[in-house]
Design an enzyme around this catalytic site. Structure first.
Site, PDB file in Angstrom:
ATOM      1  N   ASP A  47       0.865  -1.169   0.000  1.00 59.80           N
ATOM      2  CA  ASP A  47       0.000   0.000   0.000  1.00 59.80           C
ATOM      3  C   ASP A  47       0.908   1.226   0.000  1.00 59.80           C
ATOM      4  O   ASP A  47       1.841   1.312   0.810  1.00 59.80           O
ATOM      5  CB  ASP A  47      -0.865   0.047   1.261  1.00 59.80           C
ATOM      6  CG  ASP A  47      -1.985  -0.980   1.251  1.00 59.80           C
ATOM      7  OD1 ASP A  47      -2.071  -1.774   0.286  1.00 59.80           O
ATOM      8  OD2 ASP A  47      -2.765  -0.997   2.218  1.00 59.80           O
ATOM      9  N   HIS A  78       5.188  -7.273   0.092  1.00 58.60           N
ATOM     10  CA  HIS A  78       4.828  -8.591  -0.426  1.00 58.60           C
ATOM     11  C   HIS A  78       5.409  -8.794  -1.825  1.00 58.60           C
ATOM     12  O   HIS A  78       5.878  -7.852  -2.468  1.00 58.60           O
ATOM     13  CB  HIS A  78       3.312  -8.739  -0.441  1.00 58.60           C
ATOM     14  CG  HIS A  78       2.697  -8.715   0.925  1.00 58.60           C
ATOM     15  ND1 HIS A  78       2.105  -9.812   1.506  1.00 58.60           N
ATOM     16  CD2 HIS A  78       2.602  -7.713   1.837  1.00 58.60           C
ATOM     17  CE1 HIS A  78       1.659  -9.491   2.721  1.00 58.60           C
ATOM     18  NE2 HIS A  78       1.946  -8.225   2.947  1.00 58.60           N
ATOM     19  N   SER A 120       8.983   3.922   4.497  1.00 59.51           N
ATOM     20  CA  SER A 120      10.039   4.280   3.572  1.00 59.51           C
ATOM     21  C   SER A 120       9.594   4.016   2.147  1.00 59.51           C
ATOM     22  O   SER A 120       8.442   4.246   1.797  1.00 59.51           O
ATOM     23  CB  SER A 120      11.330   3.548   3.905  1.00 59.51           C
ATOM     24  OG  SER A 120      12.402   4.107   3.193  1.00 59.51           O
TER      25      SER A 120
END
Length: 286
Positions: free
Chosen positions: A89, A146, A252
């Site tokens: 996200d 992921h 980050s």
């Protein structure tokens, strides 16, 4: 004011500040931890209804909260055989071809592929004339990373460096930002071609972890370090599409690189400035 904010980063003790914040974030400070989590939720408008644990009191440390799990099924994967999915996200900072072994950072700035990946020509060669994307994770976002597609880990590289902020203001003003900050480079073999996932540190990013090795940094080192992994056998590390591969303790940026002739192209909705959501289509493999 913007120029002052950027210039201050050149002189502030970024590593010391980041490690200090990291100690607090890892501490079990009871009511103080809960109070700070509640402030953070309000400040960044975090939707706790998405979290597996919704109650701020359910987290012993700020790090536990920051790396919170999402509820199962909340980010379904695009199951297309040739579809690479968005790994986090966040927000797309940039994307496009790797031209003359340079990666576009922002208007007026680019940086070298070789430098990004740690300086070994053999590691960078498969990505010459390939593609890249840079995704920024804000404090509001889910901070587990992921896999865009299934892959077998072949190498991990720790690259020491600075800890500039990676927010849009700094990205537009600090030359070579992602190739000068501390980072963890991971190189994968996939059925579609070679893939690099680069986890870039930043100011107050207290830790970068991978699922196979745990905490990679801190402690910060002064030398590049690397670890090689087998392609087959019991010691091989294979991660499936959508599986967690790492996490940031405080937010980050991820830079993903794909080999030459690997991608047909990026999804039409996956453009600079677009919001990303884990599991949605990012690109199509050839």
């Amino acid at each position: 004011m913007d120029k002052l904010k950027v210039n201050l980063q050149y002189v502030m003790p970024k590593h010391a500040l980041s490690r200090l914040v990291g100690k607090f974030a890892a501490s079990e400070s009871g009511w103080a931890t809960t109070a700070f989590i509640n402030w953070f939720i309000r400040q960044y408008k975090i939707n706790m209804q998405e979290a597996l644990i919704e109650d701020p009191k359910g987290f012993k440390t700020f790090n536990d909260f920051f790396t919170r799990e999402l509820k199962p099924g909340l980010r379904p994967l695009d199951e297309g055989e040739k579809t690479l999915v968005q790994p986090v996200d966040g927000c797309v900072s940039q994307l496009g071809p790797i031209v003359d072994e340079r990666i576009f950072q922002a208007k007026g700035h680019d940086y070298g592929l070789l430098e990004l990946l740690g300086g070994h020509k053999a590691d960078a060669a498969p990505f010459k004339d390939g593609h890249f994307t840079t995704i920024y994770l804000s404090p509001q976002d889910y901070h587990r990373i992921h896999m865009p597609c299934a892959g077998t880990l072949r190498r991990m590289i720790y690259v020491p460096g600075d800890l500039f902020s990676v927010n849009p203001l700094t990205t537009e003003n600090v030359p070579g930002l992602f190739a000068r900050n501390e980072r963890v480079v991971t190189l994968f073999d996939t059925e579609h071609g070679p893939m690099a996932m680069v986890l870039v540190g930043a100011t107050i990013v207290a830790s970068i972890e991978t699922v196979w090795s745990g905490t990679v940094t801190p402690p910060a080192g002064a030398q590049i370090m690397s670890w090689d992994y087998p392609a087959e056998g019991e010691q091989a590390i294979r991660l499936e599409k959508g599986e967690e591969m790492g996490r940031f303790k405080l937010g980050s940026t991820v830079v993903a690189c794909f080999g030459a002739e690997m991608l047909e192209g990026f999804d039409e909705a996956f453009t600079a400035g677009a919001k990303t959501r884990l599991g949605q289509a990012m690109a199509t493999a050839k």
